[in-house]
Design an enzyme around this catalytic site. Sequence first.
Site, PDB file in Angstrom:
ATOM      1  N   THR A  11      17.903 -30.421 -21.085  1.00 15.66           N
ATOM      2  CA  THR A  11      16.977 -31.477 -20.675  1.00 15.66           C
ATOM      3  C   THR A  11      17.000 -32.664 -21.636  1.00 15.66           C
ATOM      4  O   THR A  11      16.849 -33.814 -21.219  1.00 15.66           O
ATOM      5  CB  THR A  11      15.551 -30.887 -20.590  1.00 15.66           C
ATOM      6  N   SER A  51      23.553 -21.642 -18.650  1.00 14.26           N
ATOM      7  CA  SER A  51      25.000 -21.442 -18.509  1.00 14.26           C
ATOM      8  C   SER A  51      25.710 -21.296 -19.853  1.00 14.26           C
ATOM      9  O   SER A  51      26.945 -21.219 -19.885  1.00 14.26           O
ATOM     10  CB  SER A  51      25.620 -22.610 -17.718  1.00 14.26           C
ATOM     11  N   THR A  81      16.608 -25.683 -23.426  1.00 16.26           N
ATOM     12  CA  THR A  81      15.620 -24.832 -24.102  1.00 16.26           C
ATOM     13  C   THR A  81      15.526 -23.428 -23.497  1.00 16.26           C
ATOM     14  O   THR A  81      14.982 -22.524 -24.125  1.00 16.26           O
ATOM     15  CB  THR A  81      14.216 -25.467 -24.043  1.00 16.26           C
ATOM     16  N   ASP A  82      16.068 -23.268 -22.280  1.00 20.72           N
ATOM     17  CA  ASP A  82      15.841 -21.994 -21.580  1.00 20.72           C
ATOM     18  C   ASP A  82      16.376 -20.785 -22.328  1.00 20.72           C
ATOM     19  O   ASP A  82      15.808 -19.698 -22.239  1.00 20.72           O
ATOM     20  CB  ASP A  82      16.459 -22.044 -20.182  1.00 20.72           C
TER      21      ASP A  82
HETATM   22  N1  ASP Z   1      16.564 -25.923 -17.723  1.00 19.62           N
HETATM   23  C1  ASP Z   1      16.778 -26.700 -18.917  1.00 19.62           C
HETATM   24  C2  ASP Z   1      17.922 -26.099 -19.720  1.00 19.62           C
HETATM   25  O1  ASP Z   1      17.735 -25.079 -20.366  1.00 19.62           O
HETATM   26  C3  ASP Z   1      15.532 -26.741 -19.690  1.00 19.62           C
HETATM   27  C4  ASP Z   1      15.592 -27.505 -20.967  1.00 19.62           C
HETATM   28  O2  ASP Z   1      16.590 -27.966 -21.459  1.00 19.62           O
HETATM   29  O3  ASP Z   1      14.516 -27.652 -21.502  1.00 19.62           O
HETATM   30  O4  ASP Z   1      18.981 -26.658 -19.706  1.00 19.62           O
END
Ligand code: ASP
Length: 317
Positions: A11, A51, A81-82
């Site tokens: 993100t 991923s 962050t995931d």
């Molecule tokens: N879905 C995003 C990711 O992990 C969430 C984030 O970056 O905060 O790429």
Amino acid sequence: MGVTLYAMGGTISMAGADRLDGAALAAAVPGLETLGAPLEIRDREPVGGGSLTFERVLEVAASAAEAVDAGAPGIVITQGTDTLEETAYLLDLVWRHGAPLVLTGAMRNPTLAGHDGAANLLAAARVAESPAARGLGVLVAFNDEIHAARFVRKRHSTSTAAFVSPDTGPIGHLVEGRVRILTRPQRPEPLPAPGATARVGLYTVTLDDDPALLTAFAAGLDGLVVAGFGVGHVPAVLVEPLGALAARMPVVLTSRTGAGSVHRDTYRAPGSETDLLGRGLIDGGYLHPYQARVLLKALLGGGASRPAVAAAFAERG
Ligand code: ASP
């Protein structure tokens, strides 16, 4: 030489349909010019946190080690962050350098009001170049808090305060931009980076669970982590299949609650912690289920024997 930044997506880099590379990310951060030296930027293919893989993370770890050997005072990794709590722990398992390796990301993307990525990147870079952060291994800088990789969790899906360390609290803070380390947790000796992959599953037990689901899930695994109820309990119907699985591969017992340790010697009922440990399950201690899976996968990918796996969990759990 400046801190080396590895930009891996997430993100923090999502500007509408475009992905910001490391240079664009850095250009949008007011205050980065106050660092001792400009960031050295190394982009990696930008992907969502979901991923990322062991292989990608370990490649960055190897490259980061070379950067430190070449004089970088510290490393920053930006990513989704995931999975950040898992990648941070994996990196901490193998990071041998005194130089800090600091992960960060963002909960709001750069097109949103109050984008937190700029503040987080600046904070992470300050931690990475701080002598006070040396020797602490892998850290997470987020929301002006500094967390040890060993203890940090992502505990909220949207809050900018998503990262917490439920068992310990943060080990430090950014105060007026200064890095303040309040406590220095001990780190076990790093592990060798795993040279192979291992198939390790995480099974969360649930109300009215079905042993057939567990058995089907565990087929073909090299190792299993069980996220049990409370202090490490499972429904009585899972006891026999778990005992059979523990006879053929390492099965680690953890708690699905999100904080605290599993027990060793309190309850005696079928499906209790004493029952399961007596059937050969391994005590995961304070490790939360995602970390326990990372540790078991790293150990088995490194060819660890059953006693070595048990010893590693006894030391780190
Ligand atoms: N879905 C995003 C990711 O992990 C969430 C984030 O970056 O905060 O790429």
